[in-house]
Design an enzyme around this catalytic site. Structure first.
Site, PDB file in Angstrom:
ATOM      1  CE1 TYR A   1       3.733  -6.369  12.965  1.00 24.36           C
ATOM      2  CE2 TYR A   1       2.516  -8.173  14.155  1.00 24.36           C
ATOM      3  CZ  TYR A   1       2.476  -7.222  12.963  1.00 24.36           C
ATOM      4  OH  TYR A   1       1.625  -7.232  11.809  1.00 24.36           O
TER       5      TYR A   1
ATOM      6  CB  SER B   1      -1.207  -7.964  13.906  1.00 23.27           C
ATOM      7  OG  SER B   1      -1.042  -9.081  13.940  1.00 23.27           O
TER       8      SER B   1
HETATM    9  P1  NAP Z   1       5.109  -5.670   3.715  1.00 20.60           P
HETATM   10  O1  NAP Z   1       4.881  -6.724   2.437  1.00 20.60           O
HETATM   11  O2  NAP Z   1       6.470  -5.826   4.398  1.00 20.60           O
HETATM   12  O3  NAP Z   1       4.999  -4.254   3.378  1.00 20.60           O
HETATM   13  C1  NAP Z   1       5.241  -3.223   4.332  1.00 20.60           C
HETATM   14  C2  NAP Z   1       4.918  -1.984   3.666  1.00 20.60           C
HETATM   15  O4  NAP Z   1       4.929  -1.070   4.789  1.00 20.60           O
HETATM   16  C3  NAP Z   1       5.572  -1.722   2.435  1.00 20.60           C
HETATM   17  O5  NAP Z   1       4.794  -0.898   1.571  1.00 20.60           O
HETATM   18  C4  NAP Z   1       6.699  -0.468   2.968  1.00 20.60           C
HETATM   19  O6  NAP Z   1       7.303   0.517   2.091  1.00 20.60           O
HETATM   20  C5  NAP Z   1       5.869   0.028   4.025  1.00 20.60           C
HETATM   21  N1  NAP Z   1       6.561   0.764   5.406  1.00 20.60           N
HETATM   22  C6  NAP Z   1       7.494  -0.026   6.137  1.00 20.60           C
HETATM   23  N2  NAP Z   1       7.824   0.827   6.929  1.00 20.60           N
HETATM   24  C7  NAP Z   1       7.494   2.196   6.649  1.00 20.60           C
HETATM   25  C8  NAP Z   1       7.652   3.206   7.041  1.00 20.60           C
HETATM   26  N3  NAP Z   1       8.640   3.577   8.205  1.00 20.60           N
HETATM   27  N4  NAP Z   1       7.088   4.532   6.370  1.00 20.60           N
HETATM   28  C9  NAP Z   1       6.278   4.278   5.412  1.00 20.60           C
HETATM   29  N5  NAP Z   1       6.110   3.190   5.043  1.00 20.60           N
HETATM   30  C10 NAP Z   1       6.714   2.071   5.583  1.00 20.60           C
HETATM   31  O7  NAP Z   1       4.097  -5.894   4.812  1.00 20.60           O
HETATM   32  P2  NAP Z   1       2.624  -6.434   4.813  1.00 20.60           P
HETATM   33  O8  NAP Z   1       2.511  -8.047   4.942  1.00 20.60           O
HETATM   34  O9  NAP Z   1       2.002  -5.970   3.503  1.00 20.60           O
HETATM   35  O10 NAP Z   1       2.043  -5.677   6.033  1.00 20.60           O
HETATM   36  C11 NAP Z   1       1.055  -4.527   5.838  1.00 20.60           C
HETATM   37  C12 NAP Z   1       0.635  -4.226   7.391  1.00 20.60           C
HETATM   38  O11 NAP Z   1      -0.105  -5.443   7.559  1.00 20.60           O
HETATM   39  C13 NAP Z   1       1.529  -3.962   8.244  1.00 20.60           C
HETATM   40  O12 NAP Z   1       1.100  -3.040   9.164  1.00 20.60           O
HETATM   41  C14 NAP Z   1       1.676  -5.345   9.049  1.00 20.60           C
HETATM   42  O13 NAP Z   1       2.055  -5.227  10.447  1.00 20.60           O
HETATM   43  C15 NAP Z   1       0.145  -5.863   9.138  1.00 20.60           C
HETATM   44  N6  NAP Z   1      -0.002  -7.134   9.017  1.00 20.60           N
HETATM   45  C16 NAP Z   1       0.462  -8.140   8.264  1.00 20.60           C
HETATM   46  C17 NAP Z   1       0.448  -9.534   8.367  1.00 20.60           C
HETATM   47  C18 NAP Z   1       0.998 -10.610   7.432  1.00 20.60           C
HETATM   48  O14 NAP Z   1       0.983 -11.762   7.952  1.00 20.60           O
HETATM   49  N7  NAP Z   1       1.440 -10.125   6.270  1.00 20.60           N
HETATM   50  C19 NAP Z   1      -0.480  -9.954   9.471  1.00 20.60           C
HETATM   51  C20 NAP Z   1      -0.746  -9.221  10.237  1.00 20.60           C
HETATM   52  C21 NAP Z   1      -1.105  -7.912  10.045  1.00 20.60           C
HETATM   53  P3  NAP Z   1       8.646   0.000   1.323  1.00 20.60           P
HETATM   54  O15 NAP Z   1       8.332  -0.962   0.321  1.00 20.60           O
HETATM   55  O16 NAP Z   1       9.039   1.356   0.644  1.00 20.60           O
HETATM   56  O17 NAP Z   1       9.828  -0.408   2.236  1.00 20.60           O
END
Ligand code: NAP
Length: 250
Positions: free
Chosen positions: A157, A144
């Site tokens: 985070y 991130s």
């Molecule tokens: P999201 O929509 O909340 O989805 C999170 C995903 O991670 C889901 O598939 C969830 O599974 C899975 N997950 C969470 N905890 C887990 C665990 N302990 N073991 C296995 N799977 C787990 O998040 P996102 O926005 O797509 O984010 C994905 C990645 O991008 C993350 O690493 C996040 O930090 C990073 N990121 C996101 C953003 C943003 O703005 N969205 C920005 C920078 C970085 P379930 O559906 O089964 O709960």
């Protein structure tokens, strides 16, 4: 359609049930990969992604595991090895937030985020590395911009994602001689469930700080991850690619 990967490339995506991980899994399938989808609890959503991948004519494998649990991660990779025998690409994407200012942050809130985003990512990276040792491969970590620049309210985070970037750089040196490339995608604000938790006033301020004036889409992150994982990036390792609409300086 021309694809980025040779037919039959085997890929694992963690956190592939929703958001960025689901888009990465679909993107890899569109570019020629069979994809193993890890998720923590959302089986119905993961199955939907698997169905879309199968509709593209690729294999999809569902792997339920909480990445913060070492034994579950070991069992997941064992199942993967039994089913596919090889692993060419791992995109380590699972992550959570639990925001709050540091002075008021409980130890539990700290541990929850570090336990999944950093320690869990370490478990998944270690097992992926072991499976790629003999025949090489590519690992892409999803970190991130908070892990590079910091962000108020995200000490846990930002520390976890900064740790992921350091872990990835270190691993890239260790495994380059074995033909394993290791890179990082660092997204800014991407339109998923995760940002829906950000209060509207903070979101408005965040959008004003993005030169492109909008959030990114999961598909835009997926394109960057697919490129870094693919043979098109064959001389790139140990690097961080920000996908943030120009938000942070490089
Ligand atoms: P999201 O929509 O909340 O989805 C999170 C995903 O991670 C889901 O598939 C969830 O599974 C899975 N997950 C969470 N905890 C887990 C665990 N302990 N073991 C296995 N799977 C787990 O998040 P996102 O926005 O797509 O984010 C994905 C990645 O991008 C993350 O690493 C996040 O930090 C990073 N990121 C996101 C953003 C943003 O703005 N969205 C920005 C920078 C970085 P379930 O559906 O089964 O709960």
């Amino acid at each position: 359609m021309s694809t980025l990967f040779p037919e039959g490339t085997k890929a694992l995506v963690t956190g592939a049930s929703r958001g960025i991980g689901a888009a990465i899994a679909l993107g890899l399938a569109e570019h020629g990969c069979d994809v193993a989808l890890n998720y923590r609890s959302n089986a119905a959503k993961a199955e939907e992604v698997a169905e879309r991948i199968r509709a593209l004519g690729r294999e999809a494998l569902l792997l339920r595991a909480d990445i913060s649990d070492e034994a579950q991660v070991a069992a997941m990779y064992k199942e993967l090895k039994t089913t596919w025998r090889s692993l060419d690409v791992a995109v380590l994407n699972s992550g959570v937030t639990a925001d709050g200012h540091l002075a008021a942050m409980s130890g539990a809130k700290w541990q929850e985020v570090i336990g999944t985003n950093l320690t869990g990512t370490f478990y998944t990276a270690r097992e992926a590395t072991k499976q790629m040792y003999a025949s090489g491969g590519a690992i892409v970590f999803i970190a991130s911009t908070s892990g590079i620049a910091g962000r108020a309210g995200q000490a846990n985070y930002a520390a976890s994602k900064g740790g992921v970037i350091s872990l990835a750089k270190t691993l890239s040196y260790e495994v380059a001689p074995r033909g394993i490339r290791v890179n990082v995608v660092a997204p800014g604000f991407i339109d998923t469930d995760m940002v829906k938790k950000v209060p509207p006033a903070q979101m408005k301020e965040a959008l004003q700080a993005i030169p492109m004036g909008r959030m990114g889409t999961p598909a835009e992150v997926a394109q960057a991850a697919a490129f870094l994982a693919s043979p098109a990036a064959s001389y790139i390792t140990g690097k961080v690619l920000t996908v943030d609409g120009g938000m942070i300086p490089n």
